[in-house]
Scaffold this active site. Structure first.
Site, PDB file in Angstrom:
ATOM      1  N   ASP A 320      -1.696 -20.725 -46.725  1.00  0.00           N
ATOM      2  CA  ASP A 320      -0.847 -19.734 -47.812  1.00  0.00           C
ATOM      3  C   ASP A 320      -1.913 -19.827 -49.408  1.00  0.00           C
ATOM      4  O   ASP A 320      -2.016 -20.590 -49.650  1.00  0.00           O
ATOM      5  CB  ASP A 320       0.452 -20.125 -48.144  1.00  0.00           C
ATOM      6  CG  ASP A 320       0.910 -21.710 -48.628  1.00  0.00           C
ATOM      7  OD1 ASP A 320       0.307 -22.259 -48.177  1.00  0.00           O
ATOM      8  OD2 ASP A 320       1.402 -21.144 -49.406  1.00  0.00           O
ATOM      9  N   GLU A 321      -1.536 -18.970 -50.049  1.00  0.00           N
ATOM     10  CA  GLU A 321      -1.589 -19.106 -51.044  1.00  0.00           C
ATOM     11  C   GLU A 321      -3.005 -19.638 -51.727  1.00  0.00           C
ATOM     12  O   GLU A 321      -3.072 -20.727 -52.604  1.00  0.00           O
ATOM     13  CB  GLU A 321      -0.665 -19.686 -52.551  1.00  0.00           C
ATOM     14  CG  GLU A 321       0.491 -18.623 -52.089  1.00  0.00           C
ATOM     15  CD  GLU A 321       2.007 -19.046 -52.671  1.00  0.00           C
ATOM     16  OE1 GLU A 321       2.407 -18.683 -53.558  1.00  0.00           O
ATOM     17  OE2 GLU A 321       1.651 -19.912 -52.845  1.00  0.00           O
ATOM     18  N   VAL A 322      -3.859 -19.342 -51.029  1.00  0.00           N
ATOM     19  CA  VAL A 322      -5.174 -19.888 -50.984  1.00  0.00           C
ATOM     20  C   VAL A 322      -6.264 -18.793 -52.527  1.00  0.00           C
ATOM     21  O   VAL A 322      -6.742 -17.792 -51.919  1.00  0.00           O
ATOM     22  CB  VAL A 322      -6.356 -20.334 -49.676  1.00  0.00           C
ATOM     23  CG1 VAL A 322      -7.632 -20.682 -50.270  1.00  0.00           C
ATOM     24  CG2 VAL A 322      -5.484 -20.919 -48.934  1.00  0.00           C
TER      25      VAL A 322
END
EC number: 3.2.1.52
Length: 527
Positions: A320-322
């Site tokens: 996530d949230e890359v």
């Protein structure tokens, strides 16, 4: 005609009140599949014993014996049980529990049979309560339910089982009923984690999702790459590999799987404290360097070590949230992207899929946060479980694509959102808008998430409870037994919250949102 309608409405209202009152008298949490009870009472013999005649399970590992010892402890922890029942009518003395487990195997894994049947007679010679379960873990759930039928009798100073005879037939609605803890944002000592595991068992949650590492710290020893440990906050805020094995064993003996997570390629700055080459550069430190083969060698080493301790079918690989801007601005990574004809998005996909293949090579199935599905869902391994967190509606898309899903939508099931009330936790339905029975089966369950930015050993319990218990009933109890209005369960949840307090769990009052203090003097049951 008007009078007839008025009488009918009045009778209907009376029936509804009586139905609520009947449910309210049953203080079990979460509510079982089927419950019936009477109006008598039994009194526990001071030599209350465990019998296992007829069981195919020999309890060589002592899981059932330990569960029975914990039962006696929680029954006796709130008051000094020093009454003498020797002169009582023996037909009203409950001599013990007869537990029959039909499977000889005690391997704990996703999808095991957790059903049980519990019966407590009104009298007999001798009188024994009876639990039958397919597995020892179903029997442990039966012990938890039995513990909630008992209460301390202040006149006799013995444990009483009121409202006998009892018959409870029960099984979980979902196979995955999780709670996430985060040991990267704040270190949680082993006793704190064990207390969380104990309290999970009281509510029949069965997966502890251990978000071990993140940007902020890397507290776990990895034998294959020992310098990863340099990313811990301090020398005393670390877990040895033996500590991890102890947590897994402690949880397993209570019927709880441990889902280990390493979040890649983002949320991994702490990895580079010990191995700086994992960073794209010293000035741009995450996500992990996609162009460096050493990155995937480290992931392989971690998952190889994990496979020796974390025996749950699944491992969580985050995803996530890359923010891929580091890859774009770092010359050697940009050169690698050009050589392999990839843009940043394609490199993100390459990284996630390669990490998945490494996990598969170690025998794991994979859980990934939903961004991986949102960005390249049809490329994910068919052994992927998509972990929903951003909001509603994703689970429907995931199961329509034929993948499995875990629901943790942050607007309802994130415990660090202190403005979310227990009523919202209770009413969050994992199968919203999913009507196809085959697709419903792909939602394997849900999870409440205790992210650790503002949580440590001092406040974790009152932030988790009682809101996690509200979600636990949603995940355990069959849909047609769930209350359509949370006001119908307020008294029963308040009773469970007070029961947690009596067992030493710092569960917060129901009144207000998460982690509130009592507003004024008063009974535990009215807060």
């Amino acid at each position: 005609m008007g009078k007839i309608v008025l009488v009918f409405v009045s009778l209907l209202a009376l029936v509804q009140v009586l139905a609520v009152d009947a449910v309210d008298r049953v203080k079990i949490w979460p509510m079982p599949e089927s419950v019936s009870h009477g109006h008598g009472s039994l009194y526990m013999n001071k030599d209350f014993e465990l019998k296992t005649e007829g069981s195919k399970y020999n309890d060589a590992s002592g899981i059932l014996k330990d569960g029975f010892s914990r039962l006696l402890h929680v029954l006796q922890v709130a008051h000094v049980v020093d009454g003498n029942s020797s002169g009582a009518d023996t037909s009203l003395l409950l001599q013990g529990l007869h537990v029959v487990v039909l499977s000889p195997d005690d391997e704990l894994q996703y999808g095991i049979d957790e059903s049980y049947k519990l019966s407590v007679p009104a009298s007999g010679k001798p009188v024994f309560a009876y639990i039958e379960a397919q597995t020892v873990y179903g029997a442990l759930h039966g012990l938890q339910t039995f513990s909630q039928l008992c209460q301390f009798n202040f006149k006799t100073s013995v444990i009483e089982v009121p409202m006998v005879p009892w018959t409870v037939i029960d099984q979980p609605r979902f196979s995955f009923r999780g709670l996430l803890i985060d040991t990267s944002r704040h270190y949680l000592p082993l006793p704190v984690i064990k207390n969380v595991i104990d309290s999970m068992a009281y509510a029949k949650l069965n997966v502890m999702h251990w978000h071990i590492v993140d940007t902020q710290s890397f507290p776990l020893e990895i034998p294959s790459f020992p310098k990863l440990w340099d990313g811990a906050y301090s020398i005393s805020e670390q877990y040895t590999f033996a500590d991890a094995a102890e947590i897994v064993s402690y949880a397993q003996r209570r019927g709880i799987n441990v889902l280990a997570e390493i979040d890649v390629p983002g949320h991994a700055l702490s990895w580079g404290i010990g191995y700086p080459s994992l960073w794209p550069s010293k000035d741009c430190q995450e996500p992990l360097d996609v162009s460096n083969e050493f990155t995937f060698k480290v992931i392989d080493g971690i998952l190889s070590d994990f496979s020796k301790v974390f025996k749950f079918r699944f491992v969580h690989l985050g995803g996530d949230e890359v923010n891929t801007s580091c890859w774009r601005v770092t010359p050697h990574v940009r050169k690698w992207l050009t050589k392999h004809r990839m843009n940043e998005s394609q490199a993100y996909q390459y990284f996630v899929l390669r990490a998945q293949n490494i996990a598969l090579s170690h025998g794991y199935e994979i859980v990934n946060w939903e961004e991986t599905f949102n960005n390249f869902g049809n490329k994910l391994s068919r052994k992927t479980v998509v972990h929903n967190w951003l909001g509603g509606g994703v689970a429907k898309l995931v199961v329509e694509a034929g993948l499995r899903c875990i629901v943790s939508n942050q607007d309802k099931w994130y415990l660090d959102h202190l403005d979310t009330t227990w009523q919202q936790f209770y009413m969050n339905e994992p199968l919203t808008n999913i009507t196809n029975p085959e697709q419903q089966k792909l939602v394997i369950g849900g999870e409440v998430c205790m992210w650790g930015e503002h949580i440590d050993g001092s406040d974790i319990e009152q932030t988790i409870w009682p809101r996690a218990a509200a979600a636990a009933e949603r995940l355990w109890t069959s849909y047609n037994k769930l209350a359509k209005d949370p006001r119908q369960v307020t008294g029963r949840l308040a009773h469970f919250r007070c029961l947690l307090n009596q067992r030493g769990v710092a569960a917060a009052p129901l009144a207000g949102p998460g982690r509130v203090a009592p507003e004024e003097p008063g009974s535990c049951y009215s807060q």
